[in-house]
Design an enzyme around this catalytic site. Sequence first.
Site, PDB file in Angstrom:
ATOM      1  N   TYR A 159      37.413 -18.237  70.596  1.00 12.31           N
ATOM      2  CA  TYR A 159      36.186 -18.813  71.150  1.00 12.31           C
ATOM      3  C   TYR A 159      35.078 -17.764  71.234  1.00 12.31           C
ATOM      4  CZ  TYR A 159      33.074 -21.277  74.390  1.00 12.31           C
ATOM      5  OH  TYR A 159      31.977 -21.875  74.979  1.00 12.31           O
ATOM      6  N   LYS A 163      31.506 -17.707  69.121  1.00 10.22           N
ATOM      7  CA  LYS A 163      30.205 -17.740  69.779  1.00 10.22           C
ATOM      8  C   LYS A 163      29.391 -16.484  69.493  1.00 10.22           C
ATOM      9  CE  LYS A 163      30.541 -21.788  71.721  1.00 10.22           C
ATOM     10  NZ  LYS A 163      29.668 -22.910  71.275  1.00 10.22           N
TER      11      LYS A 163
END
Length: 254
Positions: A159, A163
């Site tokens: 994640y 990002k």
Amino acid sequence: MTSPFDLTGRRVLVTGATQGLGSDVARTLAAAGCDLVLSARSRDALETLAQALVTEHGTRVEVVPADLADADDTGALAAAALATFGGLDVLVNNAGISVPQRVVDVDAATWDRVLAVNLRAPALLGSRIGRAMAETGRGSIVNVSSVAGSLALAEHFSYSASKAGLLMATKVLALELGPSGVRANSVSPTVVMTEMGQRVWGEEAKAAPMIARIPLGHFAQPSDVSNAVVYLASDASAMVNGVDLTVDGGFSAA
């Protein structure tokens, strides 16, 4: 005098529109006067939301189901969204997934899916829709990233990597599309109290240490992020390009 936040008639694609933050973003944009193309995986959920927005705001709303883990679906979404209202003025790349894993437990399938949805899909949509916007001489791309893209978060290997990549992809979009009148910016919240946020952080004992690191002393509400998206989509941010707008109550300032 017309308000710079008046988005009446702007044509907007919102991905991940049916849950949590995406739903709030869609509602806030509809209230600002936008015509919306909404995308998520579930057609039924999309149609339910679309009908509610039409009833509440009288705006035009169309739905395009898509699985953004699939590159072909992503390309088809870009084409369908551009055709729906004869072009797009704003792209909101909101869709994202998180599968908490320790670094030592990461598996290829999870890594690939998280990177596909969180980074490849918004990159492809930004490229294809950004090109169409550039041909008209204007447009705004808003990528929903996360503080986890600039500050390491345990058990969020894929994640955080996705990002972080999205933050840099946003800057390259801004650099290359800016001369054609297309802006690209990102919004990076910390914990947002959507239904999922409530489930994960609703327990006071778990939330307290995290809240203690936020100078404002509380988590974000969906409207905090949605209002930031509206700002970046609007003419009020006409000179804002290549910026990451952090919505974290000062968490990353410490």
